[in-house]
Motif scaffolding. Structure first.
Motif, short mmCIF file in Angstrom:
data_model
loop_
_atom_site.label_atom_id
_atom_site.label_comp_id
_atom_site.label_asym_id
_atom_site.label_seq_id
_atom_site.Cartn_x
_atom_site.Cartn_y
_atom_site.Cartn_z
N THR A 199 -3.91 -1.13 -62.63
CA THR A 199 -4.82 -1.21 -63.86
C THR A 199 -4.90 -2.71 -64.29
O THR A 199 -6.37 -2.90 -64.58
CB THR A 199 -4.13 -0.87 -65.16
OG1 THR A 199 -2.71 -1.34 -65.10
CG2 THR A 199 -4.11 1.15 -65.17
N ASP A 200 -4.13 -3.54 -63.75
CA ASP A 200 -4.85 -4.84 -63.94
C ASP A 200 -5.86 -5.47 -62.83
O ASP A 200 -6.84 -6.15 -63.49
CB ASP A 200 -3.65 -5.94 -63.40
CG ASP A 200 -2.17 -5.65 -64.04
OD1 ASP A 200 -2.36 -5.32 -65.37
OD2 ASP A 200 -1.38 -6.10 -63.39
N VAL A 201 -5.97 -4.82 -61.60
CA VAL A 201 -7.07 -5.07 -60.94
C VAL A 201 -8.18 -4.37 -61.21
O VAL A 201 -9.34 -5.00 -61.28
CB VAL A 201 -6.66 -4.28 -59.52
CG1 VAL A 201 -7.75 -4.60 -58.42
CG2 VAL A 201 -5.44 -5.09 -58.52
N ALA A 202 -8.23 -3.04 -61.84
CA ALA A 202 -9.27 -2.57 -62.43
C ALA A 202 -10.00 -3.11 -63.52
O ALA A 202 -11.35 -3.38 -63.49
CB ALA A 202 -8.93 -1.00 -62.80
N GLY A 203 -9.04 -3.60 -64.53
CA GLY A 203 -9.58 -4.49 -65.54
C GLY A 203 -10.18 -5.86 -65.19
O GLY A 203 -11.08 -6.02 -65.64
N GLY A 204 -9.57 -6.33 -63.99
CA GLY A 204 -10.17 -7.62 -63.77
C GLY A 204 -11.62 -7.46 -63.02
O GLY A 204 -12.48 -8.10 -63.19
N THR A 205 -11.69 -6.12 -62.49
CA THR A 205 -12.85 -5.90 -61.63
C THR A 205 -14.10 -5.68 -62.75
O THR A 205 -14.97 -6.20 -62.68
CB THR A 205 -12.67 -4.60 -60.71
OG1 THR A 205 -12.01 -4.93 -59.76
CG2 THR A 205 -14.13 -4.24 -60.19
N LEU A 206 -13.46 -4.82 -63.73
CA LEU A 206 -14.66 -4.37 -64.84
C LEU A 206 -15.11 -5.82 -65.63
O LEU A 206 -16.02 -5.91 -65.90
CB LEU A 206 -13.98 -3.44 -65.60
CG LEU A 206 -13.65 -1.96 -65.12
CD1 LEU A 206 -12.88 -1.29 -65.88
CD2 LEU A 206 -15.13 -1.18 -64.95
N PHE A 207 -14.07 -6.82 -65.76
CA PHE A 207 -14.38 -7.54 -66.47
C PHE A 207 -15.10 -8.88 -65.72
O PHE A 207 -15.96 -9.45 -66.38
CB PHE A 207 -12.97 -8.40 -67.05
CG PHE A 207 -13.36 -9.74 -68.04
CD1 PHE A 207 -13.99 -9.40 -69.45
CD2 PHE A 207 -12.92 -11.02 -67.74
CE1 PHE A 207 -14.20 -10.39 -70.16
CE2 PHE A 207 -13.60 -11.97 -68.53
CZ PHE A 207 -13.76 -11.66 -69.72
N ALA A 208 -14.83 -8.93 -64.52
CA ALA A 208 -15.63 -9.99 -63.74
C ALA A 208 -17.25 -9.37 -63.60
O ALA A 208 -18.02 -10.17 -63.89
CB ALA A 208 -15.08 -9.92 -62.41
N VAL A 209 -17.26 -8.06 -63.32
CA VAL A 209 -18.72 -7.48 -63.30
C VAL A 209 -19.26 -7.69 -64.65
O VAL A 209 -20.41 -8.10 -64.68
CB VAL A 209 -18.63 -6.13 -62.99
CG1 VAL A 209 -19.99 -5.36 -62.93
CG2 VAL A 209 -18.22 -5.98 -61.30
N ALA A 210 -18.72 -7.47 -65.72
CA ALA A 210 -19.43 -7.58 -67.04
C ALA A 210 -19.82 -9.13 -67.32
O ALA A 210 -21.01 -9.38 -67.86
CB ALA A 210 -18.51 -7.04 -68.28
N VAL A 211 -18.91 -10.06 -66.99
CA VAL A 211 -19.39 -11.35 -67.16
C VAL A 211 -20.44 -11.90 -66.38
O VAL A 211 -21.54 -12.51 -66.75
CB VAL A 211 -18.00 -12.30 -67.08
CG1 VAL A 211 -18.72 -13.74 -67.19
CG2 VAL A 211 -17.07 -12.13 -68.06
N VAL A 212 -20.53 -11.55 -65.18
CA VAL A 212 -21.80 -12.02 -64.35
C VAL A 212 -22.87 -11.17 -64.68
O VAL A 212 -24.00 -11.86 -64.64
CB VAL A 212 -21.23 -11.58 -62.81
CG1 VAL A 212 -22.40 -11.77 -61.88
CG2 VAL A 212 -20.02 -12.75 -62.42
N LEU A 213 -22.93 -9.85 -64.74
CA LEU A 213 -24.19 -9.23 -65.18
C LEU A 213 -24.51 -9.73 -66.65
O LEU A 213 -25.81 -9.80 -66.88
CB LEU A 213 -23.63 -7.72 -65.23
CG LEU A 213 -23.83 -6.89 -64.21
CD1 LEU A 213 -23.36 -5.58 -64.30
CD2 LEU A 213 -24.63 -7.22 -62.94
#
Length: 185
Positions: A156-170
């Motif tokens: 879940t840490d990895v999933a949350g990190g993935t989602l957050f990184a994509v959100a910030v970049v987009l």
């Protein structure tokens, strides 16, 4: 890109809520851990290789160079700034806010994942090539298995990190830019 950014950001924020202030893994976290326990430490270290700072930095510089070679200076600045913003927000805002611990370290969202995925997302946006998307997905899957298998993070840490990184970049990539000047040559 505002809508996908908002959806990813919201999902990242909501995903961490059940685990805030705790150390216990969820059912999905436990299942992921069991799925990779058979892998040797050497294999697991190889799988986390994409998250090494020098690899992430090299990929980030590649994105900046590609933008500069194409004459896209604003994109080059975003290619540098978006991952940095994601990393800083994760380290100084989200990790303390969620207060999820593993092995004496704050783990939600995964900083390893945020740095890697932010740079990979930039590369996907810069190149717009299918093979880059495929390589990025494979790197993320490998890193996730390694991070979980080595005990650095829960899935879940990895999933949350993935989602957050994509959100910030987009979100940063959605900022209006001036139109490029027509060529005079």
């Amino acid at each position: 890109m505002w809508v996908p950014a908002a959806v990813c950001g919201l999902l990242a924020l909501l995903l961490g809520l059940p685990f805030a202030g705790g150390t216990a893994p969820g059912e999905l976290d436990s299942a992921a851990d069991e799925a990779v326990t058979h892998l040797s430490p050497g294999v697991l270290r190889a799988l986390v290789f994409p998250t090494e700072p020098y690899v992430v930095l090299a990929l980030g510089l590649l994105a900046v160079v590609l933008c500069l070679r194409a004459g896209r200076r604003t994109d080059a600045a975003l290619a540098l700034g978006a991952p940095l913003l994601a990393i800083l927000l994760t380290s100084f805002l989200l990790k303390p806010l969620y207060d999820r611990w593993k092995n004496g370290t704050l783990v939600y969202p995964s900083g390893h994942t945020v740095s890697l995925v932010a740079v990979l997302t930039v590369l996907v946006l810069v190149t717009r090539k299918v093979f880059v998307v495929v390589l990025a997905a494979l790197a993320l899957l490998a890193a996730a298995a390694g991070l979980v298998g080595l005990g650095y993070h829960y899935l879940t840490d990895v999933a949350g990190g993935t989602l957050f990184a994509v959100a910030v970049v987009l979100l940063t990539w959605s900022v209006p830019r001036p139109a490029p000047a027509p060529s005079t040559g």
